[in-house]
Write an enzyme that holds these catalytic residues in place. Structure first.
Site: not given
Lengths: 373, 289, 373, 289
Positions: A100, A185
């Site tokens: 992530y 993201e």
């Protein structure tokens, strides 16, 4: 403005961040050629809300026929109330690792914050704090190669993988700054056959910077008609589930007005911060938006600061005559030129309140009556 | 005493010849604020309400004493105006303008840190030390000089609360608007520290709202404060994921909820009013008046 | 690296700074078409040294024939010893105002410095300090529009002229940063028929940043063959007028060595800071450069710090055997491993000195003898 | 005492696994310098001369006390290395590398000012407090502990002068190389101030050269100094417009000439030696030894 996954990935591709081979479809019939070449494939509904996977918005297929069938299913799907209209079809990756990485804004530090975790693929809220790597970025020097390399290393990568990941992180920061982003993201950032690539992508842009968006930024509108109209008027408007229409001046007082309505047992239909605009035209258009949402009653709560109460009263009187308002309207009017404003309303047979508590109790009662009709 | 602003503060108005600039210059002068200069490129030599106008901030500071500047400039030019004031050596900026791009605010704050500049806003109603001076757009009539410091994220809501205070005879030392954006200069903690140190201030009212974690951070500081704090928070009924007018007022990813803020403040010993008009009641109880 | 005027103007044009219509010629025969279209024209010799105008390097012409004749004259000219090889022909401007603007580096402030003056067209050294506008630029925020506008105003401009000048100044700063420039100068910046444009242009780039020059940066070599060769070796080499070749290690000590030679009545042929490279190959190539300039004698002055005296001695002994050195060489060798170095030289019948004064006096005497031959 | 550096200074070596880094780490350790860590990305966990190597400066500072960092990194990566050290909170940097791009040096200095970092170099031989510690590449053998502060733009020339001092029995408190580039961190004035304030330092030697106006600015400060200053300047015979090795050593547009510097220093009361070996003679006369 949130961008769809495929738009975010277009920007990634433009910026040199590797993404899976993919193409966008709105009709099941057209997928054959792409799927033939890239099967097995993943089919991903393009929606802006989270939890797409849990809602059944992602499917897989091995053959063109299979893929067309899955696309048909997806195009019949609604996710959080919104119909799926676009499908991104991508080669299905052999995933060795899921990471992530995100760049967002830290209000307290007043600058960009890089978040990373070796536990990718899940919602970041579910990642425990001790598995979350955080790094504030000083915009005067930007995100530097040593910092990106440090993040890659702390993600447990080394060698060529670390090098690729660091490069992607640097490019994410460049996108963040160049596109006036609130969020960039990649979740998950995957390692597949020795290559690091963005399996998913989210970009949210700052609406206030629209005037300098790069030419390639698409326009995404996932708003109701009323929200679009309010936006054009420069009014903050959010649609809610209740039946009391609300107009107030100022974000804080509008929020508080909704809270007070709830406190007294009512249910607001909307948030509307009409700001300082007390012009007749603006008032008329704002009221039209409110009325078109079919509330049972309206509350206008004005604390005159810059906005003068007499101007508000005059505008309301004029608009009231031109619009055909079929529901009760409660007005609370205090502040600058309060006496003059109240007098103008009274001349036209309109009552007003000084205390917000009284006004809210009145509108809640009226909406209740309206519900009985 | 008061914080940030008093009757001796010499004020510059950037964008003084615009509609907003002209109107609020008149309002500030009417309140007694000491406005010594205005800036409007290309309009140097003019006057607005008797205040001399200069082409640039650099020019203004060579001719007038200036302690603080208030910015009434369209959003896309705010970054440049703020840089100009900071480069000219001004150490307090009040940025009234709303809709300033997020990255511009980030850049402004980075330069402010380097130059040691304190910033109120953007998207703020400003600062007022009642009876002494104001720098901002708040109505002149509702404030009363006194001993309660008020710090708020939003304007009209704090007027609502302040007017209840004033009606109840509870005066204010200084009222500060932090601004409704995600990135603003002063934080609750910055202002709480100033109120804690200000001998004139006896109690503090904190007006917060959902979104971000500014109130939670404030709560950490309040734990160690000697002065009582009463809080009111807006947005109890706001749904998650929606921006409620202010860029900062959004519950994102489970962060910034009403409950979290109420708990943090209550745990820190602050009294949290359920409704705006209860703030003055709670204050009266605490201050024993 | 200094760029020729026409190169600087190419960069200006690319960056959106207006320049006069112009074209570059190396042959008189080719000017006809351009001059026909743009007459009257100015013909400007492209040389890197200053004082081009005073040296007769700028001429004017009204007709193609006239222009061709003038170009022929210019191509026969030498300015400060260097032949004119390229002519920039430009439309002759009707000049209403001449200004000066430059961005350079201020060593004391450690950042860019903007210089401007309403007295353009003359050498900036001749502008009195009270007519010179100076503004330091903070690189963390760059040169900002308000600053450029302020400069334009202080140059006495207003309205459209001020706007154009400010825009040019902002672009000069962008060039300064994007091209790693040491100097970006427009002198004069002129106003002609309401338009602001760069009538002349100087850009000097930082040699140390060559690895990231933008693709469009040309390569300018106005050096002697020996200077080019030294540059390739990474050696600082400057040719002078005397007859004593000098090699030393360190810029300061090399300068001081030249000064000491002058002090004792000698005349150095060159500045050569050979740095820390004590390898045989480097030594051989450096000596070859020195010898090719035909000095009467050589002085090698080494203070061994990082450089070890024994390495220097070994390298010299080896090189001496391979090169055919016909002139006397004086060596001064002190510092790290001095004893070992001196011993090695002595083994090969080479004397060396410990005191620089003695070494210099010796080489000056030897050069004097050489001159008598 | 001494300035910048003493026996307690904990030193980091950036680029410790390179040729230069390894060699000079050994030399510094041999001189007694307290080197506590090295950095070399991808080589964390190794050791060089018994010094632990870390992947990053951030990692090094969490494990070791570090007061100053010395940078042995190729020119094009120096900016990044300097930023890394400064972001990690190190407040003294010594940048040995030469050929650092001008604009990189500008950026480094701007960030250093923001972070309150002091920088020696680039293109410097470093700093040595004889008998205590050294950070840099100067030979270990020529220095002698004592009371004379030396500040120089160039390396080998200052070795020449220092070795004359040492031979004459005149020891040094600290010897500082400013670096030969156009943009360097410490200026003559910065170092002169430190020497003026250092009780151990009795007199100062300034080794300058043509180009720029650093010596003229130094002269302004020397006027008010209580301690005697002896100067030597290189480049008397240099022609204008030519860079004499150092990026900064160029007479441009009539500025930075030898004469201008000699006059300024002489007017300020400094003794200017005509030849390098006269520095120690002038010092002996002044100090009456």
């Amino acid at each position: 403005m949130k961008l769809y996954e495929y738009m975010a990935k277009d920007i990634f591709r433009l910026s040199g961040i590797p993404v899976p081979q993919g193409a966008v479809f709105t009709q099941a019939e057209k997928v054959t050629e792409f799927v033939k070449e890239h099967a097995p494939v993943a089919l991903k509904s393009q929606v802006l809300s989270g939890g797409r996977g849990k809602a059944g918005g992602i499917k897989f297929a091995d053959t063109p026929e299979d893929a067309a069938e899955r696309v048909r299913e997806l195009l019949n799907l609604k996710i959080k109330g919104l119909p799926v209209e676009t499908i991104l079809i991508e080669e299905k990756l052999k995933i060795e690792k899921e990471l992530y990485v995100a760049i967002t804004v830290d209000s307290q530090a007043k600058g960009p914050l890089l978040l990373a975790s070796a536990a990718g693929g899940v919602e970041i809220e579910e990642v425990p704090d001790d598995k979350l790597i955080k790094r504030l970025i000083d915009v005067t020097i930007g995100l530097r190669p040593y910092a990106a390399q440090d993040i890659a290393r702390r993600l447990g990568l080394s060698g060529e993988e670390a090098y690729q990941a660091a490069d992607i992180i640097l490019k994410m920061y460049q996108i963040f700054r160049a596109y006036d982003a609130e969020l960039v993201e990649i979740n998950p950032l995957v390692i597949s056959k020795g290559q690091v690539l963005a399996a998913d992508g989210k970009i949210t842009l700052d609406d206030e910077a629209f005037f300098r968006y790069p030419a390639e930024v698409p326009n995404v509108e996932e708003r109701t008609e009323r929200e679009v109209k309010a936006r054009e008027l420069g009014i903050s408007y959010v649609e809610l589930d209740g039946d009391i229409g609300v107009m107030a001046n100022g974000a804080g007082i509008t929020m508080a007005t909704l809270d007070i309505i709830k406190h007294f047992g009512g249910d607001p239909r909307n948030f509307m911060d009409a700001g300082g605009g007390a012009g007749t035209e603006a008032m008329a258009q704002a009221l039209e938006i409110l009325l078109s949402a079919n509330p049972k009653a309206l509350l206008i709560n004005v604390f005159g600061g810059i906005t003068r109460c007499d101007d508000v009263a005059k505008a309301y009187v004029q608009v009231k005559n031109s619009l055909d308002i079929q529901i009760p309207v409660v007005i609370r009017l205090v502040g600058t030129n309060q006496a003059e404003g109240v007098a103008i309303l009274r001349q036209h047979g309109i009552d007003s309140y000084e205390e917000v508590a009284e006004a809210v109790q009145r509108v809640v009662a009226l909406a209740g009556e309206g519900r009985l009709n | 005493m008061a914080i940030i602003l008093n009757e001796h503060t010499h004020i510059l108005v950037q964008g003084i010849t615009g509609n907003q600039g002209q109107f609020h210059t008149a309002q500030m002068l009417a309140y007694g604020s000491k406005i010594t200069a205005g800036v409007s490129p290309g309009k140097g030599g003019q006057e607005v309400q008797g205040v001399p106008v200069y082409h640039s901030v650099a020019e203004a500071v060579t001719h007038e004493r200036i302690d603080a500047s208030v910015i009434f400039i369209p959003a896309r030019f705010v970054k440049d105006a703020a840089y100009e004031a900071m480069e000219a050596g001004i150490k307090t900026l009040v940025i009234i303008t709303e809709h300033v791009p997020l990255h511009d605010a980030i850049d402004i704050m980075a330069f402010a840190r380097k130059e040691g500049v304190e910033i109120v806003g953007p998207n703020t109603f400003g600062v007022i030390s009642p009876g002494k001076s104001k720098i901002g757009i708040m109505p002149n009539s509702i404030f009363l000089p006194g001993q309660v410091g008020v710090v708020a994220r939003s304007g009209t809501l704090s007027y609502e609360i302040v007017s209840h205070l004033s009606k109840a005879g509870i005066g204010q030392s200084t009222v500060v608007g932090l601004g409704g954006d995600r990135i603003v200069g002063y934080s609750f903690v910055d202002i709480l520290k100033k109120f804690e140190a200000d001998p004139e201030t006896q109690a503090v009212v904190l007006v917060g709202e959902i979104g971000g974690n500014a109130e939670e951070t404030a709560a950490d500081y309040i734990k160690g404060m000697s002065k009582p704090v009463v809080a009111f928070l807006a947005g109890k009924s706001a749904p998650p994921g929606k921006r409620m007018g202010h860029a900062g007022a959004i519950i994102e990813r489970g962060k910034g909820t009403f409950q979290s803020k109420v708990e943090a403040l209550t745990d820190a010993g602050a009294k949290v009013a359920a409704l705006p008009w209860e703030v003055s009641q709670l204050l009266s109880e605490i201050m024993g008046s």
